[in-house]
Design a protein around this motif. Structure first.
Motif, PDB file in Angstrom:
ATOM      1  N   ALA A  75      41.839  39.940  -3.493  1.00  0.00           N
ATOM      2  CA  ALA A  75      43.131  40.648  -3.554  1.00  0.00           C
ATOM      3  C   ALA A  75      42.922  42.144  -3.559  1.00  0.00           C
ATOM      4  O   ALA A  75      43.726  42.909  -2.994  1.00  0.00           O
ATOM      5  CB  ALA A  75      43.913  40.199  -4.777  1.00  0.00           C
ATOM      6  N   LEU A  76      41.864  42.610  -4.231  1.00  0.00           N
ATOM      7  CA  LEU A  76      41.576  44.047  -4.242  1.00  0.00           C
ATOM      8  C   LEU A  76      41.250  44.545  -2.842  1.00  0.00           C
ATOM      9  O   LEU A  76      41.431  45.739  -2.554  1.00  0.00           O
ATOM     10  CB  LEU A  76      40.412  44.329  -5.201  1.00  0.00           C
ATOM     11  N   ARG A  77      40.793  43.642  -1.984  1.00  0.00           N
ATOM     12  CA  ARG A  77      40.505  44.029  -0.597  1.00  0.00           C
ATOM     13  C   ARG A  77      41.750  43.873   0.279  1.00  0.00           C
ATOM     14  O   ARG A  77      41.674  43.986   1.497  1.00  0.00           O
ATOM     15  CB  ARG A  77      39.376  43.164  -0.045  1.00  0.00           C
ATOM     16  N   GLY A  78      42.884  43.569  -0.325  1.00  0.00           N
ATOM     17  CA  GLY A  78      44.131  43.485   0.427  1.00  0.00           C
ATOM     18  C   GLY A  78      44.450  42.071   0.921  1.00  0.00           C
ATOM     19  O   GLY A  78      45.376  41.896   1.726  1.00  0.00           O
ATOM     20  N   GLN A  79      43.758  41.028   0.454  1.00  0.00           N
ATOM     21  CA  GLN A  79      43.974  39.657   0.912  1.00  0.00           C
ATOM     22  C   GLN A  79      44.776  38.854  -0.128  1.00  0.00           C
ATOM     23  O   GLN A  79      44.660  39.100  -1.326  1.00  0.00           O
ATOM     24  CB  GLN A  79      42.633  38.967   1.151  1.00  0.00           C
ATOM     25  N   THR A  80      45.568  37.935   0.385  1.00  0.00           N
ATOM     26  CA  THR A  80      46.274  36.986  -0.474  1.00  0.00           C
ATOM     27  C   THR A  80      45.546  35.648  -0.375  1.00  0.00           C
ATOM     28  O   THR A  80      45.311  35.137   0.731  1.00  0.00           O
ATOM     29  CB  THR A  80      47.725  36.812  -0.021  1.00  0.00           C
ATOM     30  N   PHE A  81      45.217  35.061  -1.520  1.00  0.00           N
ATOM     31  CA  PHE A  81      44.463  33.798  -1.503  1.00  0.00           C
ATOM     32  C   PHE A  81      44.969  32.891  -2.618  1.00  0.00           C
ATOM     33  O   PHE A  81      45.662  33.338  -3.557  1.00  0.00           O
ATOM     34  CB  PHE A  81      42.962  34.067  -1.656  1.00  0.00           C
ATOM     35  N   THR A  82      44.594  31.609  -2.504  1.00  0.00           N
ATOM     36  CA  THR A  82      44.936  30.628  -3.540  1.00  0.00           C
ATOM     37  C   THR A  82      43.665  29.976  -4.036  1.00  0.00           C
ATOM     38  O   THR A  82      42.663  29.887  -3.305  1.00  0.00           O
ATOM     39  CB  THR A  82      45.873  29.537  -2.993  1.00  0.00           C
ATOM     40  N   GLU A  83      43.716  29.504  -5.290  1.00  0.00           N
ATOM     41  CA  GLU A  83      42.558  28.836  -5.875  1.00  0.00           C
ATOM     42  C   GLU A  83      43.034  27.951  -7.025  1.00  0.00           C
ATOM     43  O   GLU A  83      44.168  28.077  -7.514  1.00  0.00           O
ATOM     44  CB  GLU A  83      41.547  29.857  -6.382  1.00  0.00           C
ATOM     45  N   THR A  84      42.147  27.059  -7.419  1.00  0.00           N
ATOM     46  CA  THR A  84      42.373  26.246  -8.616  1.00  0.00           C
ATOM     47  C   THR A  84      41.434  26.774  -9.699  1.00  0.00           C
ATOM     48  O   THR A  84      40.203  26.779  -9.502  1.00  0.00           O
ATOM     49  CB  THR A  84      42.102  24.763  -8.336  1.00  0.00           C
ATOM     50  N   TYR A  85      42.035  27.193 -10.809  1.00  0.00           N
ATOM     51  CA  TYR A  85      41.226  27.846 -11.844  1.00  0.00           C
ATOM     52  C   TYR A  85      41.796  27.486 -13.204  1.00  0.00           C
ATOM     53  O   TYR A  85      43.002  27.248 -13.353  1.00  0.00           O
ATOM     54  CB  TYR A  85      41.236  29.364 -11.647  1.00  0.00           C
ATOM     55  N   THR A  86      40.920  27.483 -14.199  1.00  0.00           N
ATOM     56  CA  THR A  86      41.339  27.171 -15.570  1.00  0.00           C
ATOM     57  C   THR A  86      41.562  28.476 -16.323  1.00  0.00           C
ATOM     58  O   THR A  86      40.612  29.235 -16.568  1.00  0.00           O
ATOM     59  CB  THR A  86      40.296  26.313 -16.294  1.00  0.00           C
ATOM     60  N   GLY A  87      42.815  28.709 -16.645  1.00  0.00           N
ATOM     61  CA  GLY A  87      43.162  29.935 -17.380  1.00  0.00           C
ATOM     62  C   GLY A  87      43.657  29.605 -18.776  1.00  0.00           C
ATOM     63  O   GLY A  87      43.331  28.562 -19.347  1.00  0.00           O
ATOM     64  N   THR A  88      44.465  30.514 -19.318  1.00  0.00           N
ATOM     65  CA  THR A  88      44.963  30.339 -20.690  1.00  0.00           C
ATOM     66  C   THR A  88      45.915  29.152 -20.795  1.00  0.00           C
ATOM     67  O   THR A  88      46.068  28.577 -21.878  1.00  0.00           O
ATOM     68  CB  THR A  88      45.693  31.610 -21.146  1.00  0.00           C
ATOM     69  N   LEU A  89      46.577  28.769 -19.727  1.00  0.00           N
ATOM     70  CA  LEU A  89      47.495  27.623 -19.728  1.00  0.00           C
ATOM     71  C   LEU A  89      46.826  26.332 -19.261  1.00  0.00           C
ATOM     72  O   LEU A  89      47.480  25.307 -19.102  1.00  0.00           O
ATOM     73  CB  LEU A  89      48.709  27.916 -18.839  1.00  0.00           C
TER      74      LEU A  89
END
Length: 507
Positions: free
Chosen positions: A116-130
């Protein structure tokens, strides 16, 4: 232990197939549904993140001293409206401006932000606080540079909850499919059980082997004709006796020339080529069952018996006639009329001797000569006159006999005897001419009766007596065809020509 019937095995097998198919289909459907729900969640999160990143309110809030004060309410409103589980707006270093849990604001974002910092939009599966989630991360771009980042996501638990909802409906559909499949399978196996009478594959195989062995082993011909007239079964004996082709099964009886034979419900004698067949037809629930028995040998023996019986009858007739003549002579002697007695006895002796000399001199074959003499006596007793033509001459050569022509005397007895019998039954006078040489034999029988107009009399059992069982002329026709001869009928004149068969030279 009793073996399972074929229907029972089919029921278990089909139920197993239906169950495996339904279970496999349900599993594939669940996997596909999970994949689609996950892709749908990723698409929703991406759309929400891109929409928030493009909002002017977000860019305006970034320029304020406390962006969280403005961005947090905005993010929660959008989250509630779009149905995602979180919308996180953060600095470029990952520090959160917003979070569904206010306690997490100001902490570092858990996930990847480098694309995203390089200007790209992406999706992923990640384990966060929720917990695990399907999330999208996109940059907030202003004046050509990345000012902030936006992440939106849907938790895996929520995706699984939707999947469980679909699983309940899917389970109901699978249960209905299993029920319908089981019901259909039961109906099919019930029908199969009725058709196989509850027998197993071993019993069915044994029955088929016995059925096939019996059909090929029996000497009698067997035909099974369906109600539509199609020949459904024909064993080897029937093919041989009736001269049927190998592919006769499946053809109509009219095409095979068997229609009349099948339609006749009484046991009849039929001629097929050089065979005499006894045919019996019986109706059944499957159609018509026709049995065919070869009576050729029996008919030949019966013919010989008839010939012997005819000879005996002829001798009886001759003895009866001789007794009458002798009684007359004795009576004349007792009356003292000796000269008349001598004249009568001499005349009778001369007439009998002349007939014998003419027959024996003309027809050297003893069996045929005996037949003609016997028929003469029989005709006289029945009030008819049998005349043997003076030009009759069946003499092959001085040293040869009829066998030298390759002709069986029994065939000539069949032909001549039946033609004479037929003529005696229909007329008062019968004229017989028999001649032959090395080229063949000519037989002509004429009478003063009405004559014959139906050529079918030579093809099958026929009679003018009305009982429908005549075989005399049919046997004549059969013998003539077998010997390669011809029959001509001109009113009451029957002419038979028999060629002399060619003999193989003796080496």
């Amino acid at each position: 232990m009793r073996r399972w019937s074929l229907a029972g095995q089919m029921l278990v097998l089909q139920l197993l197939v239906v169950t495996v198919t339904a279970a496999g289909g349900a599993t594939l459907a669940l996997v596909q549904a999970h994949r689609l729900l996950t892709e749908e969640a990723g698409g929703t999160a991406r759309a929400v993140a891109v929409s928030v990143a493009a909002s002017p309110d977000v860019l305006a809030a970034l320029d304020e001293p406390d962006p969280t004060a403005r961005l947090q309410p905005y993010a929660e409103r959008v989250r509630a409206a779009t149905g995602v589980d979180f919308i996180t707006i953060m600095r470029t270093d990952g520090t959160r401006y917003t979070h569904p849990n206010p306690a997490e604001i100001g902490r570092r974002f858990l996930g990847h932000i480098e694309p995203a910092l390089r200007g790209q939009t992406f999706t992923e599966t990640y384990t966060g606080t929720l917990g695990p989630s399907k999330r999208a991360v996109t940059p907030v771009v202003a004046d050509g540079r990345v000012r902030a980042l936006v992440s939106a996501g849907i938790t895996i638990d929520r995706i699984d909850a939707r999947l469980r909802e679909q699983l309940a409906w899917g389970g109901l559909i699978v249960a209905l499919a299993l029920g319908l499949g089981a019901a259909g399978t039961w109906l099919v196996t019930a029908r199969l059980r009725r058709q196989t009478h509850g027998l197993g594959p071993v019993e069915l195989g044994r029955i088929h082997e016995h059925h096939d062995a019996v059909l090929h082993a029996v000497r009698e011909g067997l035909l099974l004709v369906g109600r539509d007239g199609m020949l459904t079964l024909c064993n080897d004996a029937a093919r041989q006796l009736l001269g049927l082709p190998a592919d006769a099964e499946g053809k109509h009886v009219a095409e095979l020339g068997l229609a009349e034979m099948v339609a006749d419900t009484e046991e009849r004698i039929h001629l097929a080529g050089d065979r005499v067949l006894a045919v019996n037809s019986a109706a059944s629930r499957l159609g018509t069952v026709v049995t065919v028995r070869d009576h050729t040998e029996l008919q030949a023996l019966s013919g010989q018996l008839d010939a012997e019986r005819g000879f005996a009858e002829s001798l009886r007739s001759a003895a009866h006639e001789a007794a009458n003549r002798l009684h007359t002579v004795i009576t004349l002697v007792e009356l003292g009329r000796t000269e008349q007695a001598i004249a009568l006895g001499t005349a009778e002796l001369r007439a009998a001797q002349e007939l014998t000399d003419r027959v024996v001199g003309s027809v050297r074959e003893p069996v045929l000569a005996a037949l003609l003499l016997g028929k003469s006596a029989e005709a006289a007793e029945r009030g008819s006159e049998l005349v043997i033509s003076e030009d009759s001459e069946l003499v092959i050569s001085e040293d040869s006999e009829l066998d030298d022509l390759g002709l069986d005397p029994r065939d000539l007895v069949t032909i001549v005897g039946n033609l004479i019998d037929n003529a005696i039954d229909a007329a008062n006078r019968v004229d017989v001419h028999i001649s032959g040489d090395e080229r063949g034999v000519l037989i002509r029988v004429a009478d003063d009766g009405p004559g014959l107009t139906d050529r079918a009399a030579f093809e099958k059992g026929w009679t003018t007596k009305g009982d429908g069982h005549g075989l005399g002329l049919a046997l004549v026709g059969q013998a003539v065809r077998r010997l390669g001869g011809t029959i001509e009928v001109d009113g009451s004149v029957f002419t038979v020509r028999l060629p002399a068969p060619r003999k193989e030279p003796v080496s």
